[in-house]
Design a protein around this motif. Structure first.
Motif, mmCIF file in Angstrom:
data_model
loop_
_atom_site.group_PDB
_atom_site.id
_atom_site.type_symbol
_atom_site.label_atom_id
_atom_site.label_comp_id
_atom_site.label_asym_id
_atom_site.label_seq_id
_atom_site.Cartn_x
_atom_site.Cartn_y
_atom_site.Cartn_z
ATOM 1 N N ILE A 123 0.861 -1.185 0.000
ATOM 2 C CA ILE A 123 0.000 0.000 0.000
ATOM 3 C C ILE A 123 0.897 1.233 0.000
ATOM 4 C CG2 ILE A 123 -0.282 -0.117 2.496
ATOM 5 C CD1 ILE A 123 -3.052 1.182 2.077
ATOM 6 N N SER A 124 0.595 2.165 -0.859
ATOM 7 C CA SER A 124 1.410 3.363 -1.003
ATOM 8 C C SER A 124 1.183 4.310 0.181
ATOM 9 C CB SER A 124 1.036 4.065 -2.307
ATOM 10 O OG SER A 124 1.737 5.265 -2.428
ATOM 11 N N GLY A 125 2.262 4.903 0.665
ATOM 12 C CA GLY A 125 2.158 5.919 1.706
ATOM 13 C C GLY A 125 1.701 5.395 3.054
ATOM 14 N N PHE A 126 2.027 4.153 3.373
ATOM 15 C CA PHE A 126 1.594 3.567 4.633
ATOM 16 C C PHE A 126 2.718 3.626 5.643
ATOM 17 C CE2 PHE A 126 0.266 -0.330 7.167
ATOM 18 C CZ PHE A 126 -0.757 0.342 7.822
ATOM 19 N N GLY A 127 2.390 4.073 6.861
ATOM 20 C CA GLY A 127 3.420 4.147 7.874
ATOM 21 C C GLY A 127 2.908 4.588 9.226
ATOM 22 N N LEU A 128 3.850 4.832 10.094
ATOM 23 C CA LEU A 128 3.601 5.286 11.451
ATOM 24 C C LEU A 128 4.071 6.731 11.541
ATOM 25 C CD1 LEU A 128 5.444 2.297 13.225
ATOM 26 C CD2 LEU A 128 3.054 2.351 12.457
ATOM 27 N N HIS A 129 3.343 7.562 12.286
ATOM 28 C CA HIS A 129 3.773 8.953 12.418
ATOM 29 C C HIS A 129 3.306 9.548 13.734
ATOM 30 C CE1 HIS A 129 -0.184 10.792 11.469
ATOM 31 N NE2 HIS A 129 -0.332 9.766 10.651
ATOM 32 N N GLY A 130 3.872 10.695 14.049
ATOM 33 C CA GLY A 130 3.457 11.435 15.228
ATOM 34 C C GLY A 130 2.228 12.259 14.933
ATOM 35 N N THR A 131 1.774 12.987 15.938
ATOM 36 C CA THR A 131 0.651 13.900 15.740
ATOM 37 C C THR A 131 0.819 15.104 16.645
ATOM 38 O OG1 THR A 131 -1.760 14.165 15.752
ATOM 39 C CG2 THR A 131 -0.845 12.737 17.441
ATOM 40 N N TRP A 132 0.360 16.250 16.151
ATOM 41 C CA TRP A 132 0.350 17.468 16.959
ATOM 42 C C TRP A 132 -0.910 17.508 17.806
ATOM 43 C CZ3 TRP A 132 4.976 19.301 16.791
ATOM 44 C CH2 TRP A 132 5.736 19.200 15.624
ATOM 45 N N ASN A 133 -1.905 16.708 17.439
ATOM 46 C CA ASN A 133 -3.200 16.716 18.117
ATOM 47 C C ASN A 133 -3.393 15.396 18.859
ATOM 48 O OD1 ASN A 133 -5.805 16.999 18.969
ATOM 49 N ND2 ASN A 133 -6.684 17.275 16.922
ATOM 50 N N GLU A 134 -2.910 15.319 20.079
ATOM 51 C CA GLU A 134 -2.958 14.065 20.832
ATOM 52 C C GLU A 134 -4.378 13.668 21.220
ATOM 53 O OE1 GLU A 134 -0.030 13.670 23.901
ATOM 54 O OE2 GLU A 134 1.582 14.292 22.553
ATOM 55 N N SER A 135 -5.349 14.561 21.056
ATOM 56 C CA SER A 135 -6.747 14.193 21.345
ATOM 57 C C SER A 135 -7.267 13.179 20.326
ATOM 58 C CB SER A 135 -7.646 15.434 21.369
ATOM 59 O OG SER A 135 -7.784 15.971 20.064
ATOM 60 N N THR A 136 -6.550 12.992 19.200
ATOM 61 C CA THR A 136 -6.979 12.010 18.192
ATOM 62 C C THR A 136 -6.510 10.596 18.536
ATOM 63 O OG1 THR A 136 -5.021 12.262 16.797
ATOM 64 C CG2 THR A 136 -6.866 13.760 16.370
ATOM 65 N N ILE A 153 6.518 8.466 19.002
ATOM 66 C CA ILE A 153 7.059 8.158 17.674
ATOM 67 C C ILE A 153 8.559 8.451 17.642
ATOM 68 C CG2 ILE A 153 6.639 10.358 16.476
ATOM 69 C CD1 ILE A 153 6.054 6.862 14.988
ATOM 70 N N GLU A 154 9.005 9.447 18.402
ATOM 71 C CA GLU A 154 10.442 9.713 18.469
ATOM 72 C C GLU A 154 11.173 8.563 19.159
ATOM 73 O OE1 GLU A 154 11.245 13.660 19.973
ATOM 74 O OE2 GLU A 154 9.785 14.508 18.568
ATOM 75 N N GLU A 155 10.547 7.984 20.176
ATOM 76 C CA GLU A 155 11.149 6.822 20.837
ATOM 77 C C GLU A 155 11.206 5.637 19.875
ATOM 78 O OE1 GLU A 155 10.660 5.540 25.185
ATOM 79 O OE2 GLU A 155 9.091 4.423 24.098
ATOM 80 N N LEU A 156 10.128 5.405 19.137
ATOM 81 C CA LEU A 156 10.117 4.306 18.157
ATOM 82 C C LEU A 156 11.134 4.554 17.050
ATOM 83 C CD1 LEU A 156 6.290 3.633 18.024
ATOM 84 C CD2 LEU A 156 8.051 2.077 18.897
ATOM 85 N N TYR A 157 11.268 5.788 16.629
ATOM 86 C CA TYR A 157 12.273 6.153 15.627
ATOM 87 C C TYR A 157 13.662 5.757 16.118
ATOM 88 C CZ TYR A 157 14.828 9.151 12.331
ATOM 89 O OH TYR A 157 15.663 9.622 11.349
ATOM 90 N N THR A 158 13.900 5.951 17.402
ATOM 91 C CA THR A 158 15.188 5.624 18.005
ATOM 92 C C THR A 158 15.402 4.113 18.103
ATOM 93 O OG1 THR A 158 15.196 7.674 19.256
ATOM 94 C CG2 THR A 158 16.580 5.916 20.103
ATOM 95 N N LEU A 159 14.334 3.354 18.351
ATOM 96 C CA LEU A 159 14.469 1.919 18.617
ATOM 97 C C LEU A 159 14.293 1.014 17.402
ATOM 98 C CD1 LEU A 159 12.523 1.764 21.992
ATOM 99 C CD2 LEU A 159 15.010 1.719 21.656
#
Length: 170
Positions: A123-136, A153-159
């Motif tokens: 699937i194109s453009g599929f991934g994990l990302h952060g969010t500025w709106n944690e209410s979501t 997501i920064e922790e996962l980026y590191t690990l």
């Protein structure tokens, strides 16, 4: 640092962080470096319950709260980390490229691109990302695929180095 990360299967970000190295260019021969010896991190995303579990060498490591796109936007299957990006640019169908820092960029601080493996269709453009709106987090909303808080997501980026396994389940 890059040779050490390849030899021991760590990310460069992990080695720098756990060893308190802010300027890798100042690293000198003879300095002791702490590493995990070929750790195997595996992330399992549970869409319905709104959480993800990270395992280290097959054992529970940490649980994260997540948000997912509307039903069907985040297909179940097995994936591997394809690439990792800090300060990602968001490609919006309506607005084109939205630079990092623009409030219309929904990707947060990091993007981890996923590639399908085995029987899972690509699937194109599929991934994990952060969010500025944690209410979501903890619910399904229109925008975004699999969202984490920016800190998570920064922790996962590191690990999670490229090639790490990510399972997405209902």
């Amino acid at each position: 640092i890059s040779r050490i990360t390849k030899k021991y299967g760590n990310t460069q970000e992990y080695l720098l962080k756990v060893n308190g190295i802010e300027k890798p260019e100042l690293l000198r021969i003879g300095r002791e470096i702490w590493v995990l010896n070929n750790p195997v991190f595996e992330l399992t995303v549970f869409k319905k319950s709104g959480h993800a579990v990270l395992a280290l060498n097959g054992l529970y490591f940490k649980r994260y709260q997540i948000g997912v796109g509307k039903a069907g936007d985040s297909p179940s299957g097995t994936y591997k980390v394809r690439s990792r990006t800090r300060k990602p640019v968001y490609s919006s169908p309506e607005q084109g490229e939205v630079e990092f820092g623009n409030p219309k960029n929904i990707l947060g601080t990091c993007w981890i691109s996923l590639a399908a493996t085995g029987e899972t269709p690509e699937i194109s453009g599929f991934g994990l990302h952060g969010t500025w709106n944690e209410s979501t987090l903890g619910r399904q909303v229109d925008a975004g695929r699999i969202r984490f808080s920016n800190a998570d997501i920064e922790e996962l980026y590191t690990l999670l180095p490229v090639g790490s396994l990510v399972n997405v389940t209902e």
